[in-house]
Scaffold this active site. Structure first.
Site, mmCIF file in Angstrom:
data_model
loop_
_atom_site.group_PDB
_atom_site.id
_atom_site.type_symbol
_atom_site.label_atom_id
_atom_site.label_comp_id
_atom_site.label_asym_id
_atom_site.label_seq_id
_atom_site.Cartn_x
_atom_site.Cartn_y
_atom_site.Cartn_z
ATOM 1 N N ASP A 20 0.836 -1.215 0.000
ATOM 2 C CA ASP A 20 0.000 0.000 0.000
ATOM 3 C C ASP A 20 0.864 1.256 0.000
ATOM 4 O O ASP A 20 1.977 1.261 0.527
ATOM 5 C CB ASP A 20 -0.926 -0.023 1.232
ATOM 6 C CG ASP A 20 -2.091 0.936 1.086
ATOM 7 O OD1 ASP A 20 -2.343 1.424 -0.032
ATOM 8 O OD2 ASP A 20 -2.752 1.204 2.108
ATOM 9 N N ASN A 68 -10.942 -2.392 -5.259
ATOM 10 C CA ASN A 68 -10.168 -1.513 -6.140
ATOM 11 C C ASN A 68 -10.821 -1.317 -7.514
ATOM 12 O O ASN A 68 -10.507 -0.369 -8.224
ATOM 13 C CB ASN A 68 -8.729 -2.038 -6.334
ATOM 14 C CG ASN A 68 -7.859 -1.931 -5.095
ATOM 15 O OD1 ASN A 68 -6.938 -2.725 -4.898
ATOM 16 N ND2 ASN A 68 -8.131 -0.946 -4.244
HETATM 17 C C1 IPE Z 1 -5.463 -2.705 -0.097
HETATM 18 O O1 IPE Z 1 -5.086 -1.381 -0.299
HETATM 19 C C2 IPE Z 1 -5.485 -3.440 -1.398
HETATM 20 C C3 IPE Z 1 -4.189 -3.661 -2.028
HETATM 21 C C4 IPE Z 1 -3.031 -3.377 -1.496
HETATM 22 C C5 IPE Z 1 -4.224 -4.269 -3.321
HETATM 23 P P1 IPE Z 1 -6.179 -0.229 -0.460
HETATM 24 O O2 IPE Z 1 -5.442 1.050 -0.630
HETATM 25 O O3 IPE Z 1 -7.130 -0.585 -1.541
HETATM 26 O O4 IPE Z 1 -6.939 -0.300 0.923
HETATM 27 P P2 IPE Z 1 -7.729 0.810 1.750
HETATM 28 O O5 IPE Z 1 -8.738 1.388 0.825
HETATM 29 O O6 IPE Z 1 -6.738 1.823 2.193
HETATM 30 O O7 IPE Z 1 -8.323 0.065 2.901
HETATM 31 C C1 IPE Z 2 -1.496 0.255 -3.359
HETATM 32 O O1 IPE Z 2 -1.304 1.625 -3.407
HETATM 33 C C2 IPE Z 2 -1.740 -0.335 -4.717
HETATM 34 C C3 IPE Z 2 -3.136 -0.774 -4.941
HETATM 35 C C4 IPE Z 2 -4.070 -0.775 -4.045
HETATM 36 C C5 IPE Z 2 -3.459 -1.234 -6.264
HETATM 37 P P1 IPE Z 2 -2.527 2.638 -3.416
HETATM 38 O O2 IPE Z 2 -2.886 2.903 -4.835
HETATM 39 O O3 IPE Z 2 -3.615 2.162 -2.560
HETATM 40 O O4 IPE Z 2 -1.843 3.931 -2.811
HETATM 41 P P2 IPE Z 2 -2.468 4.928 -1.746
HETATM 42 O O5 IPE Z 2 -2.981 4.109 -0.603
HETATM 43 O O6 IPE Z 2 -3.560 5.670 -2.443
HETATM 44 O O7 IPE Z 2 -1.321 5.801 -1.357
HETATM 45 MG MG MG Z 3 -4.037 2.397 -0.617
#
Ligand code: IPE
Ligand code: IPE
Ligand code: MG
Length: 251
Positions: A20, A68
């Protein structure tokens, strides 16, 4: 910093990572979110290489959740394109190092141009036994449990299992992770302190490690630090300290 993770007995067998913070990494640099995802792939490579060198047999990466799909369309399509690119670039290394690629989640929901490469990569690495790299794609823990429940209900309706005889093993065998050990260690980057629907059943007794490091900045050093911290944890599985770790040394 010297980190001693050379003692194989102290190494987790299965590490699962909630990758993340890509978006925030990019925002901090005034870049579009996609650049964060691109740099995130570099971190994936570093961690896969490190796990392989150490001989960790199972590495599971949360790459794309069911939730997502709700992101803006251009971000979703960029993530899909990056996934395809990653699979194409990674194949030679997976073959060279005898790494089996595995997927959990509803892979059939992925666009056909990704599935095609994914299916080919799965087939070409299916016989590899040195390490299993699992990608959680269109994955959600509740969705996985729901699908397992449906399979069980179908088997019960057909008289293949008696409802009163359903065991935890019967459920585990119908999850996407059937045949894999539960994660010993779950790492989440970016400072968020939640599981976000990841491996809900399988993490019943996992050790959790949360770090503020954003995923694109996570590398070998951070991975080794996480393993070092894991090696100092005391897992008791509900027992007393004495039962879990007999003073005579349970080696
Ligand atoms: C969790 O991250 C999913 C992945 C790392 C693929 P998110 O960024 O989607 O989770 P939330 O929304 O912060 O809980
Ligand atoms: C994790 O990074 C990757 C996926 C969930 C696909 P994020 O895209 O969630 O990055 P933040 O949480 O917005 O910084
Ligand atoms: Mg995230």
């Amino acid at each position: 910093m010297e980190i001693d993770v050379t003692d194989a007995a102290e190494l987790p067998r299965h590490v699962a990572i909630i990758m993340d913070g890509n978006g925030r990494w990019a925002r901090q640099r005034g870049l579009p979110r996609v650049e964060g995802h691109r740099m995130g792939i570099r971190a994936v490579r570093a961690v896969v290489e490190c796990a392989r060198e150490l001989g960790i047999p199972f590495l599971t990466l949360y790459a794309f959740s069911v939730e997502n799909w709700g992101r803006p369309e251009n971000e979703v399509s960029t993530l899909m394109a990056l996934l395809r690119e990653f699979l194409l670039k990674e194949l030679p290394d997976l073959v060279r190092h005898r790494i089996r690629l595995n997927v959990i989640g509803e892979a059939e929901k992925l666009p056909s141009y990704v599935r095609e490469v994914l299916d080919r990569t799965l087939a070409l690495t299916a016989g590899h036994t040195d390490m299993t790299l699992t990608l959680a794609l269109s994955y959600a823990g509740r969705n996985e449990i729901l699908r397992a429940a449906r399979k069980l209900a179908e088997d019960a309706a057909r008289g293949r299992v008696a409802p009163g005889e359903i065991t935890e093993n019967e459920i585990a065998a119908r999850l996407d992770t059937a045949g894999m050990p539960d994660p010993d260690l779950v790492i989440r980057t970016s400072g968020e302190l939640r599981v976000s629907n990841f491996l809900l059943w399988q993490t019943a007794y996992s050790e959790f490690l949360f770090t503020d490091v954003l995923w694109p900045d996570f590398g070998k050093t951070e991975f080794l630090q996480a393993l070092d911290e894991y090696s100092r944890r005391h897992r008791r599985f509900g027992l007393t300290e004495e039962q879990a770790e007999p003073p005579s040394g349970g080696l």
